[in-house]
Scaffold this motif. Structure first.
Motif, PDB file in Angstrom:
ATOM      1  N   ASN A   1     -56.896  15.381  53.270  1.00 43.42           N
ATOM      2  CA  ASN A   1     -57.781  14.607  54.146  1.00 43.42           C
ATOM      3  C   ASN A   1     -59.019  15.408  54.515  1.00 43.42           C
ATOM      4  OD1 ASN A   1     -56.277  12.320  54.193  1.00 43.42           O
ATOM      5  ND2 ASN A   1     -55.492  12.538  56.260  1.00 43.42           N
ATOM      6  N   ALA A   2     -58.832  16.712  54.809  1.00 45.41           N
ATOM      7  CA  ALA A   2     -59.976  17.566  55.132  1.00 45.41           C
ATOM      8  C   ALA A   2     -60.927  17.662  53.933  1.00 45.41           C
ATOM      9  CB  ALA A   2     -59.485  18.955  55.555  1.00 45.41           C
ATOM     10  N   ARG A   3     -60.341  17.795  52.732  1.00 51.78           N
ATOM     11  CA  ARG A   3     -61.163  17.846  51.497  1.00 51.78           C
ATOM     12  C   ARG A   3     -62.031  16.593  51.378  1.00 51.78           C
ATOM     13  NH1 ARG A   3     -57.909  16.445  46.324  1.00 51.78           N
ATOM     14  NH2 ARG A   3     -58.162  14.444  47.386  1.00 51.78           N
ATOM     15  N   ASP A   4     -61.426  15.407  51.625  1.00 48.07           N
ATOM     16  CA  ASP A   4     -62.158  14.145  51.477  1.00 48.07           C
ATOM     17  C   ASP A   4     -63.262  14.011  52.513  1.00 48.07           C
ATOM     18  OD1 ASP A   4     -60.451  13.603  49.409  1.00 48.07           O
ATOM     19  OD2 ASP A   4     -59.155  12.242  50.573  1.00 48.07           O
ATOM     20  N   ALA A   5     -63.134  14.727  53.653  1.00 49.11           N
ATOM     21  CA  ALA A   5     -64.154  14.648  54.704  1.00 49.11           C
ATOM     22  C   ALA A   5     -65.305  15.614  54.448  1.00 49.11           C
ATOM     23  CB  ALA A   5     -63.512  14.958  56.072  1.00 49.11           C
ATOM     24  N   MET A   6     -65.217  16.434  53.368  1.00 45.63           N
ATOM     25  CA  MET A   6     -66.267  17.435  53.070  1.00 45.63           C
ATOM     26  C   MET A   6     -66.701  17.325  51.618  1.00 45.63           C
ATOM     27  SD  MET A   6     -64.814  20.770  55.168  1.00 45.63           S
ATOM     28  CE  MET A   6     -63.288  20.829  54.233  1.00 45.63           C
ATOM     29  N   PRO A   7     -67.301  16.205  51.227  1.00 48.87           N
ATOM     30  CA  PRO A   7     -67.692  16.058  49.812  1.00 48.87           C
ATOM     31  C   PRO A   7     -68.721  17.101  49.372  1.00 48.87           C
ATOM     32  CG  PRO A   7     -68.650  14.326  51.177  1.00 48.87           C
ATOM     33  CD  PRO A   7     -67.669  15.041  52.031  1.00 48.87           C
ATOM     34  N   GLN A   8     -69.495  17.653  50.318  1.00 41.41           N
ATOM     35  CA  GLN A   8     -70.509  18.643  49.977  1.00 41.41           C
ATOM     36  C   GLN A   8     -69.990  20.072  50.145  1.00 41.41           C
ATOM     37  OE1 GLN A   8     -73.221  17.415  48.661  1.00 41.41           O
ATOM     38  NE2 GLN A   8     -72.434  15.352  49.137  1.00 41.41           N
ATOM     39  N   GLY A   9     -68.703  20.204  50.444  1.00 37.92           N
ATOM     40  CA  GLY A   9     -68.129  21.525  50.634  1.00 37.92           C
ATOM     41  C   GLY A   9     -68.007  21.871  52.114  1.00 37.92           C
ATOM     42  N   GLY A  10     -67.281  22.958  52.394  1.00 34.58           N
ATOM     43  CA  GLY A  10     -67.077  23.358  53.780  1.00 34.58           C
ATOM     44  C   GLY A  10     -65.948  24.365  53.889  1.00 34.58           C
ATOM     45  N   LYS A  11     -65.271  24.337  55.016  1.00 41.18           N
ATOM     46  CA  LYS A  11     -64.208  25.316  55.264  1.00 41.18           C
ATOM     47  C   LYS A  11     -63.018  24.624  55.924  1.00 41.18           C
ATOM     48  CE  LYS A  11     -64.682  28.517  58.486  1.00 41.18           C
ATOM     49  NZ  LYS A  11     -65.118  29.754  59.174  1.00 41.18           N
ATOM     50  N   VAL A  12     -61.813  24.948  55.436  1.00 36.19           N
ATOM     51  CA  VAL A  12     -60.561  24.483  56.029  1.00 36.19           C
ATOM     52  C   VAL A  12     -59.801  25.702  56.523  1.00 36.19           C
ATOM     53  CG1 VAL A  12     -58.370  23.303  55.644  1.00 36.19           C
ATOM     54  CG2 VAL A  12     -60.435  22.477  54.507  1.00 36.19           C
TER      55      VAL A  12
END
Length: 940
Positions: free
Chosen positions: A679-690
């Protein structure tokens, strides 16, 4: 049972009668105090009761229908025998009340009453509260009940001494004057019917009693009808007659001359309806027929009236010589008030008499009186002859009598009134204490929305630091979340005079709170709305908890439906999956058939995965909990997660090195991490940090109070946070609902987070979400720690090079679904096992009884009619204590318990399963049994 009597019962009854309160109509000021008492004490019933010789009569009552009860069943009769509050926590456990009708028939189980004590110490009655369930009062509630009782008593004193009913007092004085006057009073209709008269009139007309005279017609008092007619015509023409001399006929026929003063009384239409008059017997004066005698008689009559007033006045009266200040006369009431004799007053100067001797201003005040003509003291302290201190109102006037100046001093004893005012001030102080100490906000305001007074609780509720800050606010504009709603309610309250609302207010920090308002509209002297008195209770947390409960019930309802459907699906999916596997074994080298069967098998397995999610969200899956370190599961899962997310997303574990252990199913923890990270991946289509974080935390009472499913204590926290797009408040409210998704069609089932929710709750944990748009999201999972440790025993048996899944043992298959029962039987028979089959637990018991010692393993469904799998195991172990069981089920519902944990020595296989998975489980359990028995097994 005989009611207890106070030691001063006779005096108490006399004082109660003097208050003239019994059987009077209800009064708002008493009702207000009773309502406050019931609110503070949290009871449905509140009463102000006054106890006379045979009853307890209720001046005010809330939640109670009876206006009075017999004294012998009154709880108040016990209260008035003691000087403090009587509290009966359970009437049926108190020997004084165990047979009392209020307890046995009316259902009253709790009573608390404070006596209503007069300044002289008499207990007139009680302020009491009652409930239908046993309970107690806190010390604060007891003190407030006592303070309110004193407030009730202050109102009673005010009524008695400050003239709470001036019209009635005026009427009583008039009636006494009417009855004792030497002047005859009468009232008649125009047609001569007597309506009323006083004893003087009866005496003048020569009758024995008032009743006898009232039975007469006015014509009987005249010697001819024409005299009556002439009298009527003069009355109607002039409207009144003053000093009208007439000759009337007495009862014995003799005549009497009277001097009358008469006036007509208009009716509704303004026309005369009655005649009221006074008359004085002037027979002697009339006989003399001289002007001198008439004047003399009038003077004597005037003197008689004055003297009577002087002698009977309820104020003390002094007559002084204007020039010297010597006392010329004193009336009986002043003699009684100050305790001096008539001779001790008369002939002395005012400032020579004991009560006034110690007042330095007496002589100078008399000089001022000679100059001004009037002196007035509103509250003058005096001392009586016996040393008592009293307060008086003292008024002196100068007026001429026969050309000589005379001073008249009127002295009124206001001691009781002063004491009542002092008691009222104390009562107001106590009332203020209640106001200041209330846990809920209280305010008084104007009809246009301004605060007049607020208590500290309201100041704190609105987030301000001082009362002055709140008093500057406008209720509608600054406090109501919607100013238009505030204005509408202010108008509504003026019309309905009732305040009972639940509204949204805003605090100083603009945070919205839900407030329940109750109160009343205050009336003016003319019964017009004059202001508001409102109690404000902050119910924000209560409503939030109610919403949590509704949401949990909603998720539970959908979960139950989904779980029930999943269980049924699993049975049929197991059949499809099993026969697909058998078909593959028989397909040989026919590639097209094997490919088709493989597709069926793959689709069935995908469907089975979906049903497992449904079982997880319904909390009906069977768990296999183990004592584990969550950090270890995170590291193990971290490798898999790294493959699920793209390279432009950092996956950062932040783990507590001394993390407490938990007892959970490790596979379910992995499932939780996968769902949250995806779910976190899908909320960051441009990349980010989990960030995956673990910690030992403590959830306190305050936190638990805001989350209905949480118990305060220590927890292991597992958190997954991201810096993605975030979640709005509306979505957060529904985020754990099954089948709810914000993803595009075909990209989400809506089961991911609801599955996480179900796993966490089934594991005894708690989950929260914190998020805001464009600020990322953070999911926190709290799991209860365990002090239990489990030792891992290394398997010293070297692995077998070839997997042996066949055998010759006897297996009993118990399954209520016929197709699945046949599939299991065929699968096991193909591997060499002897299979006995039963459609339910009852038939299985019969087979076990008929084949003692022959059955090596029971493969049983958990949910079955008549006798479920766990009940079957209990009965089977009575026949064979060492009987091993392999349970198969889609879910275990309440049969296994809330956490769905299996017995330690039983195996479990989740539906749907492949025949080879069944064969492995069966062989493993049989091998364990062989090891325990010391045999080599029966492998084929």
């Amino acid at each position: 049972m005989q009611s207890p009597l106070p030691g001063n019962e006779a005096g108490r009854s006399r004082v109660l009668w003097n208050y003239r309160i019994l059987d009077t109509p209800p009064e708002e000021r008493f009702d207000d105090l009773v309502r406050v008492a019931t609110y503070i004490c949290g009871t449905p019933i509140g009463l102000v009761g006054l106890i006379d010789a045979g009853r307890e009569w209720f001046k005010s009552r809330v939640g109670w229908d009876l206006s009075e009860i017999p004294r012998e069943i009154s709880f108040g009769t016990h209260t008035i025998t003691q000087p403090d509050v009587l509290i009966v926590s359970d009437t049926l456990k108190d020997e004084r009340f165990v047979r009392n009708q209020l307890a046995t028939q009316a259902g009253v189980r709790f009573y608390a009453g404070a006596p209503l004590l007069t300044p002289e110490g008499y207990a007139l009655g009680t302020l009491s509260v009652m409930d239908y369930v046993p309970r107690a009062l806190t010390g604060v509630q007891t003190r407030i009940l006592w303070a309110l009782a004193r407030q009730v008593m202050a109102h009673l004193e005010d009524r008695r001494d400050l003239g709470s009913n001036p019209e009635r007092d005026s009427y009583e004085r008039y009636r006494r004057f009417f009855e004792s006057s030497v002047v005859g009073f009468y009232r008649t209709t125009l047609d001569g019917q007597l309506l009323d008269c006083n004893p003087a009139f009866v005496r003048i007309m020569g009758y024995v009693s008032r009743e006898e005279l009232l039975a007469c017609h006015a014509l009987e008092f005249y010697f001819s009808p024409s005299e009556r007619q002439e009298f009527l015509e003069q009355c109607l023409t002039l409207g009144s007659l003053t000093n009208f001399a007439s000759r009337l006929r007495r009862k014995d026929g003799s005549s009497v001359w009277v001097l009358e003063n008469v006036e007509t009384v208009p009716g509704r239409g303004g026309t005369p309806a009655m005649i009221e008059g006074t008359l004085v017997d002037i027979s002697q004066q009339k006989s003399a027929e001289t002007a001198h005698n008439k004047a003399q008689q009038a003077l004597e009559d005037s003197e008689t009236r004055y003297r009577r007033l002087f002698e009977t006045a309820k104020d003390g009266i002094l007559i002084l010589d204007f020039k010297t200040g010597q006392i010329a006369d004193v009336n009986p009431f002043l003699i009684e008030m100050l305790g001096y004799t008539h001779s001790e007053f008369v002939g002395k100067k005012l400032w020579e008499i004991g009560p006034f001797k110690d007042i330095p201003a007496s002589r100078s005040a008399f000089s001022a009186l000679q100059t001004k003509g009037v002196i007035r003291y509103e509250d003058l302290p005096l001392e009586t002859k016996d040393g008592r201190r009293i307060n008086v109102e003292f008024v002196s006037n100068v007026y001429p009598v026969d050309g000589t100046q005379v001073v008249q001093c009127n002295v009124r004893d206001i001691t009781e009134r002063v004491q009542a005012e002092a008691a009222l001030k104390i009562s107001e102080t106590h009332h203020r204490s209640v106001f200041e100490g209330a846990v809920h906000g209280i305010y008084r305001g104007t009809l246009d929305g301004r605060f007049l007074d607020v208590n500290p609780a309201l100041v704190a509720m609105l987030g301000y630091s001082s009362t002055e800050e709140v008093l500057k606010l406008s209720v509608s504009q600054d406090v109501f979340a919607e100013p238009e709603e505030g204005l509408r309610l202010l108008h509504k309250w003026q019309v309905t005079a009732e305040i009972e609302e639940e509204v949204q207010w805003k605090r100083r920090d603009q945070r919205l709170i839900t407030v329940r308002l109750s109160g009343r509209v205050l009336g003016s002297e003319h019964q017009r709305p004059a202001g508001l008195e409102v109690i404000a209770e902050d119910v924000t947390e209560r409503r939030a908890l109610e919403e949590q409960l509704r949401q949990a019930q909603k998720i539970e309802a959908v979960g139950q439906l989904a779980g029930g459907m999943a269980h049924e699906f699993n049975n049929y999916l197991g059949i499809v999956l099993g026969y697909s596997e058998l078909l593959l074994e028989e397909a040989g080298t026919t590639e097209g058939l094997r490919r088709n069967v493989a597709e069926i098998k793959a689709a069935t397995q995908r469907t089975a995965s979906l049903t497992r999610q449904l079982l997880a969200l319904s909390r009906r899956q069977v768990l296999e909990p183990k004592v584990l370190d969550v950090n270890a599961v995170v590291w193990e899962t971290h490798k898999l997660l790294r493959r699920l997310i793209p390279g432009n997303i950092d996956l950062v574990p932040v783990l507590e090195p001394n993390l407490q252990q938990v007892k959970v199913d490790p596979a379910q923890i992995q499932q939780i991490l996968i769902n949250l990270v995806v779910n976190a991946r899908d909320a960051m289509p441009q990349g980010g940090k989990v960030v995956i974080e673990t910690a030992n935390v403590e959830l306190d009472e305050e936190y638990a109070g805001r989350h209905i499913e949480v118990r305060p204590g220590r927890y292991v926290m597992l958190a997954v946070s991201d810096n993605g797009s975030g979640i709005d408040e509306q979505t957060q409210a529904r985020i754990f609902e099954p089948f709810f998704t914000t993803k595009q069609k075909g990209k989400g089932t809506g089961l991911g987070l609801s599955t996480v929710y179900g796993i966490v709750r089934q594991s005894g944990g708690h989950i929260t979400v914190e998020s805001a748009l464009r600020e990322g999201s953070r999911f926190r999972i709290y799991l209860p720690p365990t002090a239990v440790t489990e030792l891992k025993v290394e398997d010293e048996t070297p692995p077998l090079e070839t997997e042996i899944l066949s055998g010759t043992e006897t297996v009993l298959v118990v399954e209520d679904e016929p197709a699945l029962r046949r599939l299991i039987s065929v699968s096991l028979e193909k591997r060499g096992y002897t299979v006995l089959a039963a459609e339910d637990g009852t038939e299985a018991i019969r087979i076990l009884e008929n084949n003692p010692g022959e059955i090596d393993l029971v493969v049983s469904d958990i949910m079955m009619p008549k006798l479920n799998g766990l009940e079957l195991r209990k009965k089977a172990t009575l026949l064979r204590p060492d009987m091993r069981f392999l349970f198969i089920s889609g879910y275990a519902e309440d049969t296994i318990g809330r956490t769905a944990h299996l017995p330690q020595d039983a195996g479990y296989l989740e539906k749907p399963f492949l025949p080879i998975e069944l064969a492995r489980k069966v062989r493993a359990l049989l091998n364990e049994t062989d090891v325990e028995r010391g045999s080599t097994g029966k492998t084929a």
